[in-house]
Design a protein around this motif. Structure first.
Motif, PDB file in Angstrom:
ATOM      1  N   ARG A   1       2.725   9.783  54.911  1.00 37.97           N
ATOM      2  CA  ARG A   1       2.855   8.745  53.879  1.00 37.97           C
ATOM      3  C   ARG A   1       2.588   7.358  54.456  1.00 37.97           C
TER       4      ARG A   1
ATOM      5  N   ARG B   1      -0.433   4.633  53.495  1.00 40.66           N
ATOM      6  CA  ARG B   1      -0.123   3.256  53.058  1.00 40.66           C
ATOM      7  C   ARG B   1      -0.888   2.241  53.900  1.00 40.66           C
TER       8      ARG B   1
ATOM      9  N   LEU C   1      -4.498   3.349  50.940  1.00 42.77           N
ATOM     10  CA  LEU C   1      -4.435   4.236  49.784  1.00 42.77           C
ATOM     11  C   LEU C   1      -3.055   4.153  49.145  1.00 42.77           C
ATOM     12  N   LYS C   2      -3.004   4.308  47.844  1.00 39.69           N
ATOM     13  CA  LYS C   2      -1.758   4.171  47.096  1.00 39.69           C
ATOM     14  C   LYS C   2      -1.118   5.536  46.882  1.00 39.69           C
TER      15      LYS C   2
ATOM     16  N   HIS D   1       1.010   8.094  44.895  1.00 37.73           N
ATOM     17  CA  HIS D   1       1.133   8.198  43.445  1.00 37.73           C
ATOM     18  C   HIS D   1       2.515   7.781  42.959  1.00 37.73           C
TER      19      HIS D   1
ATOM     20  N   ASN E   1       6.397   6.012  43.046  1.00 39.19           N
ATOM     21  CA  ASN E   1       7.079   4.801  43.508  1.00 39.19           C
ATOM     22  C   ASN E   1       8.268   5.133  44.398  1.00 39.19           C
TER      23      ASN E   1
ATOM     24  N   VAL F   1      -1.724  11.246  46.611  1.00 35.36           N
ATOM     25  CA  VAL F   1      -2.289   9.903  46.739  1.00 35.36           C
ATOM     26  C   VAL F   1      -3.334   9.668  45.662  1.00 35.36           C
ATOM     27  N   GLU F   2      -3.474   8.410  45.283  1.00 36.46           N
ATOM     28  CA  GLU F   2      -4.506   7.999  44.346  1.00 36.46           C
ATOM     29  C   GLU F   2      -5.695   7.446  45.118  1.00 36.46           C
TER      30      GLU F   2
ATOM     31  N   PRO G   1      -8.930   4.924  45.716  1.00 42.95           N
ATOM     32  CA  PRO G   1      -9.240   3.531  45.369  1.00 42.95           C
ATOM     33  C   PRO G   1     -10.388   3.458  44.369  1.00 42.95           C
TER      34      PRO G   1
END
Length: 379
Positions: free
Chosen positions: A276, A280, A284-285, A287, A289, A299-300, A302
């Motif tokens: 994770r 970060r 990459l974001k 998914h 919070n 992960v989402e 870009p």
């Protein structure tokens, strides 16, 4: 090109598990040794998930256990509380409906773990439910729900709990007895790293009493958990057990106990945290919070990176099968399973180097690489 799969299950199977499945087997209907082995295996699985309740191994993939729990508990007209913050969470409503129950779906934010304070507020107003269903780790999104808060709260209101721990058991602490879980369901193909085909179910005395008090008979033979209650004592199963599959699971459980339950969960925790943090720092974001599972990371991609194309190029260029998701997350995220035998440094380096290479080839501008970031956080 050889391909390697890093789905959130099924996971890789160790050679000694494959060998165990090829051994000459005992007769699962007649041989007292088989019943002895089966009973000990259930107790050892109980050690891993933290229960002294009876644990039964059923012939069928993990979904079998989810439906069997609902079939065994639900009578026509029963109100059942379905806790939904993910795709598999809402799926329980279908099983409840099939067996004549009335599901009350309580929806939560799908980007985080279930908020127990919201559940508390709801139950203060309405708690007339026979049982409640929830998912510990919802693999499509990777969210991990706090069963240590939810199940004791349900018990306070006299509500039985059914927990889908298929994707969490082994890699995450479940602590069935401590958390007062009535039916806890797992499967062979996730963190236990045995082949697909077996469900295990721990069943509390309270759950069995509810089944025995039914006015209507259980509307299934194959998915009747009550029929297993005295199977060891009576040396009789409602159907022939898949002995080769069970010998494989026996070896997989031995592998876990040899490593140590605490060490197994520590390995999952360390690897998941490093994955994770690497994503970060890479830009990459994640998914979610909050409420991250240690068995799967989601992960989402870009802007400008097409998820379907990424997965296809990973397969064709690097021999790597990663997973997208399903339902409302289809073609929107990439899922990486790091559970069981797949939760190891060498294999994850292969995965991260492949992602790094393909993302760069697709035009993603990076300032570091995933492998180095992963190793930094792994320590």
């Amino acid at each position: 090109m050889e391909t390697k799969a890093y789905f959130p299950g099924p996971t890789r199977v160790r050679e000694n598990v494959r060998q165990a499945r090829s051994l000459e087997t005992m007769n699962p209907d007649m041989d007292p040794q088989f019943y002895e082995m089966y009973s000990k295996l259930g107790k050892d699985i109980g050690r891993i998930i933290g229960t002294e309740n009876q644990v039964f191994i059923l012939s069928g993939e993990g979904i079998l256990g989810l439906e069997a729990a609902c079939a065994s508990l639900t009578e026509p007209g029963d109100r059942v509380l379905v806790l939904d913050n993910g795709i598999f969470g809402e799926g329980f409503a279908d099983f409840v409906t099939i067996y004549g129950g009335t599901p009350e779906v309580l929806k939560f934010d799908r980007l985080r773990e279930i908020d127990t304070s919201v559940l508390q507020e709801f139950l203060d107003k309405d708690h007339d439910f026979k049982y409640a269903t929830l998912v510990h780790c919802d693999t499509p999104s990777g969210v991990l729900n706090p069963v240590d808060e939810i199940c004791p709260l349900l018990k306070k209101y006299g509500i039985l709990s059914v927990v889908d721990a298929v994707a969490s058991s082994g890699g995450e602490p479940v602590d069935v007895d401590k958390n007062r879980i009535d039916i806890c369901l797992g499967a062979s193909q996730k963190s236990f790293s045995a082949p697909v085909g077996l469900t295990f179910a721990s069943v509390s005395e309270a759950a069995f009493r509810s089944m025995e008090a039914r006015k209507a008979p259980i509307a299934s033979y194959y998915m009747n958990l009550l029929s297993f209650k005295d199977s060891i004592a009576n040396q009789w199963f409602p159907y022939s057990m898949p002995s080769s599959d069970i010998l494989g699971l026996r070896q997989a459980v031995d592998n876990i106990l040899e490593e140590g339950i605490g060490e197994l969960q520590k390995r999952h925790r360390n690897i998941a945290g490093a994955v994770r943090n690497a994503f970060r720092d890479y830009g990459l974001k994640l998914h979610l919070n909050s409420g991250y599972s240690n068995t799967v990371t989601v992960v989402e991609m870009p802007e400008g990176i097409d998820t379907v194309e990424l997965l296809l190029r990973l397969k064709n260029e690097r021999g790597l099968l990663l997973s997208g998701s399903i339902g409302y997350l289809k073609n929107k995220v990439v899922r990486m399973g790091h559970m069981g035998e797949n939760a190891n440094t060498e294999e994850l380096i292969f995965v991260l180097e492949a992602m790094d290479s393909v993302l760069e080839g697709m035009g993603y501008i990076r300032t570091s690489n995933l492998k180095d970031l992963f190793l930094k956080y792994l320590g």
